[in-house]
Design a protein around this motif. Sequence first.
Motif, PDB file in Angstrom:
ATOM      1  N   GLY A 132      -1.069 -28.943  70.698  1.00 23.34           N
ATOM      2  CA  GLY A 132       0.176 -28.198  70.796  1.00 23.34           C
ATOM      3  C   GLY A 132       0.452 -27.245  69.655  1.00 23.34           C
TER       4      GLY A 132
ATOM      5  N   ARG B  56       0.182 -23.510  70.640  1.00 20.27           N
ATOM      6  CA  ARG B  56       1.309 -23.111  71.507  1.00 20.27           C
ATOM      7  C   ARG B  56       2.558 -22.855  70.666  1.00 20.27           C
ATOM      8  NH1 ARG B  56      -1.011 -27.092  74.795  1.00 20.27           N
ATOM      9  NH2 ARG B  56       0.490 -28.665  74.097  1.00 20.27           N
ATOM     10  N   SER B  57       2.757 -23.663  69.617  1.00 19.76           N
ATOM     11  CA  SER B  57       3.908 -23.430  68.743  1.00 19.76           C
ATOM     12  C   SER B  57       3.745 -22.122  67.974  1.00 19.76           C
ATOM     13  CB  SER B  57       4.078 -24.600  67.772  1.00 19.76           C
ATOM     14  OG  SER B  57       3.020 -24.665  66.827  1.00 19.76           O
TER      15      SER B  57
ATOM     16  N   ALA C 120       2.249 -19.496  69.179  1.00 13.15           N
ATOM     17  CA  ALA C 120       2.576 -18.455  70.162  1.00 13.15           C
ATOM     18  C   ALA C 120       4.085 -18.267  70.289  1.00 13.15           C
ATOM     19  CB  ALA C 120       1.973 -18.821  71.514  1.00 13.15           C
ATOM     20  N   ARG C 121       4.845 -19.364  70.221  1.00 11.17           N
ATOM     21  CA  ARG C 121       6.304 -19.247  70.308  1.00 11.17           C
ATOM     22  C   ARG C 121       6.862 -18.502  69.094  1.00 11.17           C
ATOM     23  NH1 ARG C 121       5.682 -24.518  72.519  1.00 11.17           N
ATOM     24  NH2 ARG C 121       6.035 -25.491  70.488  1.00 11.17           N
TER      25      ARG C 121
ATOM     26  N   GLU D  67      -9.507 -25.641  75.780  1.00 14.24           N
ATOM     27  CA  GLU D  67      -8.061 -25.527  75.586  1.00 14.24           C
ATOM     28  C   GLU D  67      -7.732 -24.605  74.414  1.00 14.24           C
ATOM     29  OE1 GLU D  67      -4.175 -28.360  74.603  1.00 14.24           O
ATOM     30  OE2 GLU D  67      -6.175 -29.236  74.827  1.00 14.24           O
ATOM     31  N   LYS D  68      -8.406 -24.808  73.283  1.00 15.00           N
ATOM     32  CA  LYS D  68      -8.117 -23.991  72.097  1.00 15.00           C
ATOM     33  C   LYS D  68      -8.568 -22.548  72.308  1.00 15.00           C
ATOM     34  CE  LYS D  68      -8.430 -27.898  68.941  1.00 15.00           C
ATOM     35  NZ  LYS D  68      -8.665 -28.867  70.006  1.00 15.00           N
TER      36      LYS D  68
ATOM     37  N   ALA E 226      -5.893 -20.902  74.298  1.00 16.49           N
ATOM     38  CA  ALA E 226      -4.688 -20.626  73.511  1.00 16.49           C
ATOM     39  C   ALA E 226      -4.899 -19.419  72.601  1.00 16.49           C
ATOM     40  CB  ALA E 226      -4.312 -21.858  72.692  1.00 16.49           C
TER      41      ALA E 226
ATOM     42  N   ALA F 110      -4.771 -16.255  74.643  1.00 22.81           N
ATOM     43  CA  ALA F 110      -3.393 -15.862  74.945  1.00 22.81           C
ATOM     44  C   ALA F 110      -2.765 -15.123  73.762  1.00 22.81           C
ATOM     45  CB  ALA F 110      -2.565 -17.100  75.305  1.00 22.81           C
TER      46      ALA F 110
END
Length: 421
Positions: free
Chosen positions: A229, A232-233, A235-236, A263-264, A267, A270
């Motif tokens: 996660g 993803r944080s 990216a936020r 997964e990484k 991310a 993205a």
Amino acid sequence: MRKLKRVEQKSSRDIGAIANRLIQLEQRIARSQNATLDPALRSTVVEVTGELSVLGGLVRDLADSVAAHDRDMDKLKERLAQKIIDKPEAAEKPVLPREVAPAAEAPVDPLLLPQTRRLVSLAEADVHRMGAIVQAFETDRLELHLQPIVALPQRKVRFYEAFARLRLADDTVLVPAEFMPVLERLSRVSELDRRMLERAISIARHLVSRGSEAIVSVNLSSRSIEEPGFLRSVARIIDAAPDVAGKVVLELPQHCWRSLDIEKAGALAALRDKGVPFALDHATDLRIDPIALADRGVRFVKIAADLLANADPKNGLDIELGDLAAVLRRAGIQLIAERVEREEVVPDLIDLDVPLAQGFVFAPPRVVRSEVFHAHPVAKAAEDTVKTPMAEPSVSVAVQGSPASESEERKPFRAFLRRAV
């Protein structure tokens, strides 16, 4: 062994006392309801929480050491018993005189006493230091230092790398090598990286507000990358700052780029699609695939100056060293020689056509004042925050690795980052 167990019991009692103290403080906070929290009480809560975390880790270490010593003693007893069984005559005919016989127990003491003294010293001497580090981190005494990355041979400032420093209550400033082990032990490294990213975004916004094209790079720890996660944080955080898109470079270690799972990799892709440029750093060899890195969004590759100056075929380079910068450039990647500590290395880097360099030869990292992080993006330029100006830098920069136009009007460094670093 008994002394070690007493230390463990004492540490357990201390933790119990601190836990009771923390419960009492929490009850006092609950009773205060909406009243303003006393700053002294808030500081006490932070201090107690930090001490509790540190002491808990120490007790676990002591318990592991006690168990290890017990295993060593059992093995030693088994070996001694085996020797007596194999050579019973040795027990009937002692070699040493009677007055020297007690020395037969000597082999046991060296196994125990030094380790015991070391653990007791750790519990008594290091717990204060570790508690001070935790308290400084909890109270956000984190500082951001900027070191310029310059273009060769002009030595003009192109962008900056952000470094973390932690200032203790006694004003001692620690470098990451001194406080990172404590944060790793408490699983707080990803929190540190998020704070550093937020501060780097503030610096980038400050530069943009002054009309600068300079960018800021920030290093992400491999431990943070592995944390579920975390990306993803990131990216936020990036999404919350669209005004500085492309102005903050994320640096990942070389081994992270080589060990990305699906997964990484997704991310990071993205983030790349959001316009975030990446950099490869902490390179341990020259086995670099420019095309693959460019596809992942890497725009900068950082290699230690000594590794470039003393390139060995065993380091994995399958082209001429002098062609490395050109090969990377064709893929849209700029080469950065980092850790340039000696002036005599600079001519060698210029001969290798290295476009960018970083190190104490050009300028050391300098602290950014806290006012910059709270200033409005369009704050008046007269609100100076620089501690020490750097010598003769300028601000013509190419974010995506394209060279800056020499005909472009150059602005002095003080005009866009006055008293910021």
